[in-house]
Design a protein around this motif. Structure first.
Motif, short mmCIF file in Angstrom:
data_model
loop_
_atom_site.label_atom_id
_atom_site.label_comp_id
_atom_site.label_asym_id
_atom_site.label_seq_id
_atom_site.Cartn_x
_atom_site.Cartn_y
_atom_site.Cartn_z
N VAL A 209 0.84 -1.20 0.00
CA VAL A 209 0.00 0.00 0.00
C VAL A 209 0.88 1.25 0.00
N ALA A 211 3.94 1.48 -0.95
CA ALA A 211 4.67 1.55 -2.22
C ALA A 211 3.79 2.18 -3.30
N MET A 212 2.52 1.77 -3.34
CA MET A 212 1.60 2.31 -4.35
C MET A 212 1.40 3.81 -4.17
N THR A 213 1.21 4.22 -2.90
CA THR A 213 0.93 5.64 -2.69
C THR A 213 2.18 6.49 -2.92
N ILE A 216 4.70 3.83 -7.01
CA ILE A 216 5.17 2.60 -7.65
C ILE A 216 3.97 1.86 -8.23
N PRO B 77 -3.81 4.29 -6.77
CA PRO B 77 -2.94 5.07 -5.88
C PRO B 77 -1.70 5.64 -6.56
N SER B 78 -1.07 4.85 -7.46
CA SER B 78 0.17 5.35 -8.05
C SER B 78 -0.11 6.48 -9.03
N CYS B 81 -0.77 9.53 -6.97
CA CYS B 81 0.53 10.04 -6.51
C CYS B 81 1.19 10.88 -7.59
N PHE B 89 0.85 7.19 6.88
CA PHE B 89 -0.08 6.20 7.41
C PHE B 89 -0.09 6.25 8.93
N PHE B 95 9.21 0.98 5.16
CA PHE B 95 9.86 -0.21 4.60
C PHE B 95 10.95 -0.61 5.59
N HIS B 109 10.69 8.11 -6.47
CA HIS B 109 10.39 7.24 -7.61
C HIS B 109 9.87 7.96 -8.86
#
Lengths: 350, 265
Positions: A209, A211-213, A216, B77-78, B81, B89, B95, B109
């Motif tokens: 989640v 990563a998507m936001t 990616i 979502p991407s 973004c 969050f 990560f 990214h």
């Protein structure tokens, strides 16, 4: 620029060259020490290098990115059979057939990946396993693959009039290809794509989640790896076909996927070096078990059963006691040494 | 179908149902550019759900969301973004096996341009971009005073730093709209003040901030506008001054006059 870039990235991986040189020396050292026939040992070394290539792709997809795939044996088969068919029936050069088989495997993986990669965990595993199973059964049924009789007289690689007939030449060819693919895998891991797929590895502290936001695109990143894994497997398959010169369905059994996972886990599932180390250790052990067996036992089929039991125990043992595989041993030892020294200093002080 | 300049982010009749219960019910809201807007409300009021709907993490059942006049209701979502919306969050979702620096570079990214061949061979634009990403990430980390911890793992950081890292990572995408989900939950009063200053600093750089928070000191200190949710419905909105005096809000959430008076200047 390009040349400088490539040479720089080679220099970055001086370590890799050392290890490959090491492998070569190990080979020649062992030849004398064990007194085995050089032909046999050399062919084992070739199999190790071929398996390392296939396992490397799986290591990236399954280990570093955390996508469970049992489709590798199918792409290995696509590589081997495409090479076999094209070089025997259409007399194409093995270089061409290898390139074409890698391309074909990549396309097939892309198409499948688009359909299934949004699936998670074991669902993806089961679907890719089904794919492998279907392809494996097909190789035994279709006329184009020669059914259970297989394909024979697959030619070796050649440059001009020089043919890689001698095993020692073929060994260096495979080793060279392994080196290139290893560098590419290392480069990928040390790039934004490598960070992306480590970030989205839900089995290793990542978050899909998040990563998507951060922008990616999960689907295409996973698919890229799936394709890459397939291409590596197909190159391995092609090298296998042109080495053994005879193909039958058995090596492409779905069991091969589990053996590949064993190699990856043995070497170190999160490391790009893991597959190479795992493949070497696996084959070393396998040959050791076969040779260590008393006379007569091997023929009774107990050999194969023993092998499976030993590897199963090993697999569980590694996962339990050494989850990061053999590559983590040096750092674990260093950490232990550091702790011991710290403890000694503490005692000396107090 | 287009919004005006004032309607920077607009929610129209947005509803989300979880198993028959309205998590968000017919929510209409406008957020203006360059402001700090807070969404407050009791637990389960649907605050985080609103955030998940805006960022495309959850699909919604009814309504439309517009960002800069463009409908983003159907985007993933991407894609959202890439339009310039970033978020943090509540449970951080860092990560855990990437270093602090790498966590932030992942956020960078969407600004990479090098192609696959350049990445696989480490040639061409790749090296330059990689260095650029690291420089930028270090710059963002220094904004949060995390630059000296760049090579540590997030799990080794105290909670405050992990919260800040979540914000740093989101900021690395260079967003226009930053959504913060409980950025100070579990922090001390001192730390809340630091975060409040950081949020205002971010706003002053031209980033619109949408804040979800339980800690009233942060909400009252930073917000230009407050929206109050209860059971998925908007029960009030206004400036911090108005909200503190709103009877309905005090009953539903702030818990009586005594506490409301505490925030009275």
């Amino acid at each position: 620029m390009t040349f400088a870039g490539i040479s720089r990235s080679l220099l970055n991986y001086r370590k890799l060259i050392y290890i490959l040189l090491g492998l070569v020396f190990v080979l020649f050292g062992l030849l004398d020490a064990w007194g085995l026939s050089s032909k046999y040992l050399l062919s084992t070394m070739i199999f190790i290098a071929i398996n390392a290539i296939v396992a490397l792709g799986l290591g990236l997809l399954g280990g570093v990115a955390g996508q469970i795939s049992f489709g590798t044996s199918a792409f290995y088969a696509i590589g081997a059979y495409t090479s076999g068919i094209l070089s025997t029936q259409y007399n194409l050069s093995p270089w061409l057939t290898m390139a074409f088989s890698a391309f074909l495997a990549g396309v097939v993986a892309y198409i499948i990946g688009r359909q299934v990669l949004h699936l998670h965990g074991f669902v993806l595993g089961v679907i890719t396993l089904a794919f492998s199973w279907i392809l494996w059964r097909l190789t035994g049924q279709l006329t184009i693959t020669g059914g259970y009789d297989g394909i024979s007289h697959i030619p070796r690689f050649a440059i001009g009039s020089f043919v890689f007939t001698d095993d020692i030449h073929y060994y260096f060819l495979v080793l060279g290809i392994l080196a290139i693919l290893q560098i590419i895998a290392l480069n990928l891991e040390k790039s934004r794509i490598g960070r992306d797929f480590r970030a989205m590895n839900i089995y290793h502290g990542g978050s899909e989640v998040a990563a998507m936001t951060l922008g990616i695109r999960l689907g295409s990143t996973k698919n890229l790896l799936f394709v890459l894994c397939a291409v590596y497997a197909a190159i391995g398959g092609s090298l296998y076909a042109h080495y053994v010169s005879y193909l039958s369905p058995e090596p492409f059994n779905i069991h091969y996927n589990f053996i590949l996972y064993l190699m990856v886990v043995l070497g170190g599932i999160r490391s790009v070096w893991g597959p190479m180390i795992g493949a070497s250790v696996y084959w070393g052990l396998k040959e050791g078990i076969t040779y260590g067996m008393p006379e007569g036992v091997a023929t009774a089929g107990i050999s194969a059963a023993t092998e499976i039991i030993i590897f199963a125990v090993l697999f569980i043992g590694i996962i339990t006691f050494l989850p990061q595989g053999l590559v983590s041993v040096p750092s674990l030892l260093k950490e232990r040494h550091r702790r011991k020294t710290a403890l000694r200093h503490e005692r000396a002080l107090g | 179908m287009t919004g005006t300049g004032d309607l920077y982010l607009e929610l129209r009749d947005v509803s989300k149902v979880f198993g028959g219960v309205f998590a968000v019910n017919n929510l209409n809201s406008n957020f203006s550019k360059g402001s700090v807007t807070s969404i407050i409300g009791p637990n389960g009021a649907g605050k985080t759900t609103v955030l998940n709907l805006i960022t495309g993490v959850l699909p919604f059942d009814k309504g439309e969301i517009f960002f800069k006049g463009r409908e983003i209701s159907k985007l993933g979502p991407s894609q959202i973004c890439s339009l310039g919306v970033a978020r943090t969050f509540q449970d951080l979702q860092l990560f855990n096996f990437l270093s602090v620096l790498e966590n932030v570079t992942v956020g960078y990214h969407r600004w990479y341009r090098s192609n696959l061949a350049e990445i696989l061979l480490h040639i061409g634009r790749f090296m330059k971009e990689e260095k650029e990403a690291i420089d930028q990430a270090m710059e963002i980390l220094s904004l949060f005073h995390l630059e000296r911890k760049a090579f540590e793992l997030p799990s080794s950081l105290p909670l405050r730093d992990r919260k800040l890292l979540g914000m740093a990572r989101a900021l690395a995408t260079k967003p226009e709209l930053l959504l913060l989900d409980e950025p100070v939950g579990g922090l001390s009063t001192e730390e809340v003040k630091e975060v409040a200053e950081t949020i205002l600093k971010i706003r002053d750089q031209g980033v619109t901030v949408l804040l979800i928070e339980h800690r009233m000191e942060l909400v009252m200190d930073t917000s230009d506008w407050i929206i109050v949710l209860n059971f998925g419905e908007k029960i009030a909105e206004g400036t911090p001054y108005e909200i503190q005096r709103n009877e309905q809000v005090i009953n539903a959430y702030l818990g009586g006059e005594a506490e409301a008076a505490e925030y009275d200047n």
